[in-house]
Design a protein around this motif. Structure first.
Motif, mmCIF file in Angstrom:
data_model
loop_
_atom_site.group_PDB
_atom_site.id
_atom_site.type_symbol
_atom_site.label_atom_id
_atom_site.label_comp_id
_atom_site.label_asym_id
_atom_site.label_seq_id
_atom_site.Cartn_x
_atom_site.Cartn_y
_atom_site.Cartn_z
ATOM 1 N N LEU A 247 0.894 -1.156 -0.056
ATOM 2 C CA LEU A 247 0.085 -0.119 -0.070
ATOM 3 C C LEU A 247 0.847 1.174 0.109
ATOM 4 O O LEU A 247 0.826 2.100 -0.813
ATOM 5 N N VAL A 248 1.780 1.286 0.803
ATOM 6 C CA VAL A 248 2.888 2.576 0.975
ATOM 7 C C VAL A 248 3.519 2.486 -0.195
ATOM 8 O O VAL A 248 3.422 3.694 -0.862
ATOM 9 N N GLU A 249 3.991 1.477 -0.983
ATOM 10 C CA GLU A 249 4.594 1.579 -2.404
ATOM 11 C C GLU A 249 3.864 2.133 -3.336
ATOM 12 O O GLU A 249 4.057 2.817 -4.191
ATOM 13 N N LYS A 250 2.502 1.818 -3.427
ATOM 14 C CA LYS A 250 1.458 2.197 -4.476
ATOM 15 C C LYS A 250 1.269 3.659 -4.272
ATOM 16 O O LYS A 250 1.301 4.318 -5.380
ATOM 17 N N LEU A 277 -11.336 12.990 -9.429
ATOM 18 C CA LEU A 277 -11.507 14.323 -8.767
ATOM 19 C C LEU A 277 -12.049 14.175 -7.343
ATOM 20 O O LEU A 277 -11.554 15.083 -6.476
ATOM 21 N N LYS A 278 -13.163 13.559 -7.444
ATOM 22 C CA LYS A 278 -13.945 13.808 -6.013
ATOM 23 C C LYS A 278 -12.937 13.070 -5.255
ATOM 24 O O LYS A 278 -12.944 13.394 -3.921
ATOM 25 N N LYS A 279 -12.544 11.939 -5.373
ATOM 26 C CA LYS A 279 -11.719 10.976 -4.382
ATOM 27 C C LYS A 279 -10.493 11.828 -4.096
ATOM 28 O O LYS A 279 -10.072 11.823 -2.909
ATOM 29 N N THR A 280 -9.876 12.433 -5.340
ATOM 30 C CA THR A 280 -8.609 12.852 -4.683
ATOM 31 C C THR A 280 -8.563 14.128 -3.913
ATOM 32 O O THR A 280 -7.900 14.283 -2.980
ATOM 33 N N GLU A 281 -9.921 14.872 -4.096
ATOM 34 C CA GLU A 281 -9.812 15.879 -3.116
ATOM 35 C C GLU A 281 -10.270 15.487 -1.663
ATOM 36 O O GLU A 281 -9.750 16.109 -0.612
ATOM 37 N N GLU A 282 -11.244 14.592 -1.774
ATOM 38 C CA GLU A 282 -11.391 13.849 -0.254
ATOM 39 C C GLU A 282 -10.184 13.520 0.347
ATOM 40 O O GLU A 282 -10.249 13.646 1.524
ATOM 41 N N LEU A 283 -9.313 12.708 -0.374
ATOM 42 C CA LEU A 283 -8.043 12.247 0.291
ATOM 43 C C LEU A 283 -7.136 13.146 0.730
ATOM 44 O O LEU A 283 -6.775 13.371 1.917
ATOM 45 N N LEU A 306 -1.262 10.541 3.928
ATOM 46 C CA LEU A 306 -1.749 10.159 2.801
ATOM 47 C C LEU A 306 -2.101 8.533 2.724
ATOM 48 O O LEU A 306 -3.184 7.879 2.214
ATOM 49 N N CYS A 307 -1.137 7.827 3.158
ATOM 50 C CA CYS A 307 -1.329 6.266 3.166
ATOM 51 C C CYS A 307 -2.357 5.967 4.139
ATOM 52 O O CYS A 307 -3.193 5.041 4.087
ATOM 53 N N ASN A 308 -2.634 6.511 5.385
ATOM 54 C CA ASN A 308 -3.490 6.120 6.278
ATOM 55 C C ASN A 308 -4.989 6.460 5.974
ATOM 56 O O ASN A 308 -5.858 5.766 6.186
ATOM 57 N N VAL A 309 -4.858 7.550 5.184
ATOM 58 C CA VAL A 309 -6.457 8.077 4.615
ATOM 59 C C VAL A 309 -6.783 6.927 3.551
ATOM 60 O O VAL A 309 -7.773 6.401 3.383
ATOM 61 N N TYR A 310 -5.963 6.798 2.499
ATOM 62 C CA TYR A 310 -6.036 5.797 1.469
ATOM 63 C C TYR A 310 -6.106 4.424 1.856
ATOM 64 O O TYR A 310 -7.364 3.731 1.391
ATOM 65 N N ARG A 311 -5.702 3.982 3.114
ATOM 66 C CA ARG A 311 -6.022 2.548 3.559
ATOM 67 C C ARG A 311 -7.457 2.585 4.126
ATOM 68 O O ARG A 311 -8.225 1.653 3.779
ATOM 69 N N LYS A 312 -8.022 3.828 4.731
ATOM 70 C CA LYS A 312 -9.264 3.820 5.132
ATOM 71 C C LYS A 312 -10.175 3.769 4.041
ATOM 72 O O LYS A 312 -11.100 3.145 4.104
ATOM 73 N N MET A 313 -9.912 4.501 2.780
ATOM 74 C CA MET A 313 -10.714 4.577 1.707
ATOM 75 C C MET A 313 -10.766 3.330 0.842
ATOM 76 O O MET A 313 -11.631 2.480 0.703
ATOM 77 N N CYS A 314 -9.732 2.375 1.017
ATOM 78 C CA CYS A 314 -9.723 1.042 0.617
ATOM 79 C C CYS A 314 -10.389 0.104 1.435
ATOM 80 O O CYS A 314 -11.137 -0.919 1.056
ATOM 81 N N SER A 319 -12.325 -2.709 -3.678
ATOM 82 C CA SER A 319 -11.872 -3.044 -5.020
ATOM 83 C C SER A 319 -10.939 -1.864 -5.569
ATOM 84 O O SER A 319 -10.318 -1.886 -6.345
ATOM 85 N N LEU A 320 -10.967 -0.751 -4.504
ATOM 86 C CA LEU A 320 -10.022 0.377 -4.751
ATOM 87 C C LEU A 320 -8.626 -0.075 -5.014
ATOM 88 O O LEU A 320 -7.889 0.512 -5.914
ATOM 89 N N PHE A 321 -7.907 -0.905 -4.080
ATOM 90 C CA PHE A 321 -6.705 -1.169 -3.981
ATOM 91 C C PHE A 321 -6.116 -1.911 -5.371
ATOM 92 O O PHE A 321 -4.927 -1.656 -5.656
#
Length: 351
Positions: A247-250, A277-283, A306-314, A319-321
């Motif tokens: 996840l960090v690597e991605k 655009l929506k998800k980028t702004e949210e992250l 960034l990684c912590n929030v992306y993990r929460k979104m995943c 399917s996001l990851f």
């Protein structure tokens, strides 16, 4: 790069008289192979200096990666180690290494194989194993890495650090390795530095990384076009980003794919086009990261957020990851199938 030296250092353990490295090169008709990034270092002072960067090696267990004709091998043995494991892929060097092994009875084991596939979890005695929170075990990895394998090998080992397996099954095993000077600068680059890259984040969030010294290219025979950095790694007790390695690597790869643009451009490619655009702004908002910062300006805490929030979104959208920007782009533009995501990352980092 293959480094080597003539014998002669006085130490607690001293090898018996042996042919010099130059004589071994002639004896076995060894030639540096350009396609394998092989260049010989004949100066004992430099091979000893490399070995000193590993720290106190008396009675240590050492794995040397790619010993070649055995110059650094001699310096390691003269440091009075308990046991030395040599992993060498090029069969031409094995006879010379066997000569060294006979000169140090019971101290040297030779493996003819590829370090990228060798199982390091069985390389050392189990009694050397330490808890991760303890001081590092009395185990060291030392290697003169050909440029062709240096980056994939350190990325593989960093993933091993993250998972605490491979050579890090035994604890926080220390590494002293050589890299092309520019790669060494990337590994140790600070926030805002011109050489700040994915390697900076991936290595520094898992290890204490020190660029020890630089060996000028003219010290090698034949002389390469570049200088060589000696870099020392000590795994951290706690990673600075406590998320899975992949996840960090991605996230880090995505950000640095567009290193000259605002960081939000790289974050965008973590998401499918329909919601990009929506998800980028949210992250970016949830991670409290200024979208107009350049990738090299992002600190470790920025990447952690960034990684912590992306993990929460995943976690919210499993399917996001699995989403792959390159694959979506390939289908959209019908890119050649052999154009890989990792190749695009490497091209971007080389710019």
């Amino acid at each position: 790069f293959w480094m080597m030296a003539a014998p002669g250092k006085v130490a607690a353990f001293r090898l018996p008289p042996l042919p010099t490295i130059g004589e071994i090169i002639k004896l076995f008709r060894l030639r540096a192979q350009k396609q394998l990034s092989q260049n010989f270092l004949l100066d004992l002072r430099l091979t000893d200096k490399i070995v000193r960067q590993a720290g106190e090696l008396t009675n240590a267990h050492v794995c040397e990666v790619g010993p070649g004709p055995g110059g650094i091998t001699r310096s390691i043995l003269n440091a009075d180690v308990a046991q030395l494991l040599l992993v060498e892929k090029d069969a031409r060097f094995i006879p010379g290494l066997k000569m060294l092994s006979k000169a140090a009875p019971g101290k040297v084991d030779i493996v003819h194989g590829d370090i990228l596939t060798y199982n390091m979890e069985k390389a050392f005695p189990k009694h050397l194993k330490k808890n991760w929170e303890d001081e590092p075990p009395n185990i060291h990895i030392i290697g003169n890495l050909p440029f062709s394998v240096s980056t994939p090998l350190i990325v593989k080992w960093l993933e091993n650090v993250s998972k605490r397996d491979g050579p890090f099954f035994y604890g926080r095993t220390q590494m002293t390795l050589t890299f092309q000077k520019e790669v060494g600068e990337r590994l140790t680059a600070k926030t805002g530095g011109r050489q700040r890259s994915r390697l900076s984040i991936m290595s520094q969030h898992l290890c204490s990384v020190e660029n020890c010294f630089v060996i000028p290219g003219q010290a090698f025979v034949p002389q390469p076009q570049v200088d060589v950095a000696v870099v020392h790694f000590t795994p951290l007790v706690q990673p600075k980003i406590q998320q899975p390695f992949k996840l960090v690597e991605k996230v880090v790869q995505s950000v640095f794919q567009f290193r000259r643009k605002y960081c939000c451009r790289g974050i965008e490619i973590l998401f499918p086009e329909r919601e990009r655009l929506k998800k980028t702004e949210e992250l970016m908002m949830a991670a409290d990261v200024d979208p107009t910062l350049r990738p090299v300006q992002l600190s470790m805490s920025h990447f952690r957020n960034l990684c912590n929030v992306y993990r929460k979104m995943c976690d919210e959208d499993p399917s996001l990851f699995a989403y792959n920007y390159r694959e979506e782009l390939r289908q959209k533009k019908r890119l050649p199938k052999n154009t890989s995501y990792s190749e695009q990352i490497e091209e971007e980092e080389e710019e």
